[in-house]
Design an enzyme around this catalytic site. Structure first.
Site, PDB file in Angstrom:
ATOM      1  N   HIS A   3       0.077   0.637 -10.096  1.00  0.00           N
ATOM      2  CA  HIS A   3      -0.792  -0.083  -9.435  1.00  0.00           C
ATOM      3  C   HIS A   3      -1.296  -1.187 -10.022  1.00  0.00           C
ATOM      4  CE1 HIS A   3      -2.994   0.050  -5.403  1.00  0.00           C
ATOM      5  NE2 HIS A   3      -3.157  -1.273  -5.681  1.00  0.00           N
ATOM      6  N   ARG A  34       1.006  -1.128  -0.076  1.00  0.00           N
ATOM      7  CA  ARG A  34       0.151  -0.070  -0.064  1.00  0.00           C
ATOM      8  C   ARG A  34       0.958   1.247  -0.019  1.00  0.00           C
ATOM      9  NH1 ARG A  34      -3.181  -2.322  -2.098  1.00  0.00           N
ATOM     10  NH2 ARG A  34      -5.522  -2.882  -1.427  1.00  0.00           N
TER      11      ARG A  34
END
Length: 314
Positions: free
Chosen positions: A277, A229
């Site tokens: 991502h 993250r």
């Protein structure tokens, strides 16, 4: 029974079609246009939905997170006190292990240096250490971290891992808790972050942490890889470490702000690999099948699988 799809950034109609095939006896609704009476809703499939959507369902029984992470849910104020189920899908797990292995090998086999030589038309071999002399350490040994660790161990790397609580993985040196973090960092040449985002892990990877990585490794300096993250890293600290030599290189798939702003200095650092991502994209068909199987088993009286401990994010 009604199931609500509450997602941002994805097409809810496509999810509804898939789920209707798997759950023909259930009514499939979607936020924000077809919520109906919130009291009818027993299940929510959520991805970054506003907190008030979940809080408005008084008879909610289960929340499914449509992605590998659950921080988008756990950070919400007033999250209903019902089980939160994370997606554990073999396809997603394999994709994450692929990406982690790719980035570890890229730095291990000095691809950035060879790419720079190619741009300059330089033919020169670089001294190459064997994988067994390179120590890879994983922050986070959940499903994704454990599988990545196993893959790297099979490739011959000296693999270690750190988690909040004790873990045991064949071929992996496991460390646990704050008391063993320094020892873990000191034996790590390539640090891979796969921690969930919780209040305890927010900003966890900062300048002080990467400064504690091994300085005597075969690569000539430590490397940081993040597919966990973005909130776990302090990007200003990473830029500092990547420019002053504290870090030799980095591969980053997640960021504090996404998309990564065009003004971020990370874009221009030649020792950094950036991907948008994409390390472990979710397969919608596989996830729909997984959710439907969980719901049918739950209604048959079976226990839910892969529920989240709200204290740890695992």
């Amino acid at each position: 029974m009604s199931l609500l799809i509450a997602v941002k950034g994805w097409n809810p109609a496509a999810w509804a079609l898939r789920l209707a095939r798997h759950l023909p006896e259930h009514e499939i609704r979607s936020w924000p246009d077809a919520v109906g009476d919130p009291a009818d809703i027993r299940y929510v499939l959520a991805w970054k939905a506003p907190a008030e959507v979940l809080a408005s369902c008084p008879n909610l029984e289960v929340i499914f997170s449509l992605g590998a992470g659950v921080d988008h849910l756990l950070a919400q104020p007033g999250l209903p006190d019902v089980p939160v189920v994370r997606v554990v899908d073999p396809d997603l797990t394999a994709r994450m292990a692929e990406w982690v292995a790719l980035q570890v090998l890229l730095h291990h086999r000095q691809h950035l240096a060879y790419a720079a030589q190619q741009r300059e038309g330089v033919w020169r071999d670089l001294e190459q250490p064997a994988a067994r002399h390179v120590r890879v350490g994983l922050l986070g040994l959940g499903v994704l971290g454990a599988e990545a660790a196993k893959v790297l161990a099979r490739l011959g790397f000296d693999v270690g891992g750190w988690a909040r609580g004790p873990k045991q993985i064949d071929g992996v040196a496991c460390y646990a808790g704050e008391g063993e973090l320094d020892a873990f960092l000191a034996r790590t040449d390539i640090l891979v972050n796969l921690l969930p985002l919780t209040p305890e892990t927010h900003g966890f990877v900062d300048y002080a942490l990467v400064s504690r990585l091994a300085r005597d490794g075969a690569l000539g300096g430590p490397v940081f890889i993040n597919a966990g993250r973005g909130g776990s890293q302090v990007e200003a600290d990473l830029v500092r470490a990547l420019t002053d030599g504290t870090l030799r290189g980095a591969s980053l798939d997640v960021f504090e702000t996404e998309p990564l702003p065009s003004h971020s200095p990370l874009w221009k650092l030649e020792n950094v690999v950036i991907t948008p991502h994409v390390a472990a994209d979710s397969d919608p068909e596989a996830i729909s099948t997984y959710v439907a199987e969980q719901i049918l088993a739950f209604e048959a009286g079976e226990a839910l699988r892969n529920t989240v401990d709200r204290a740890t994010g695992y």
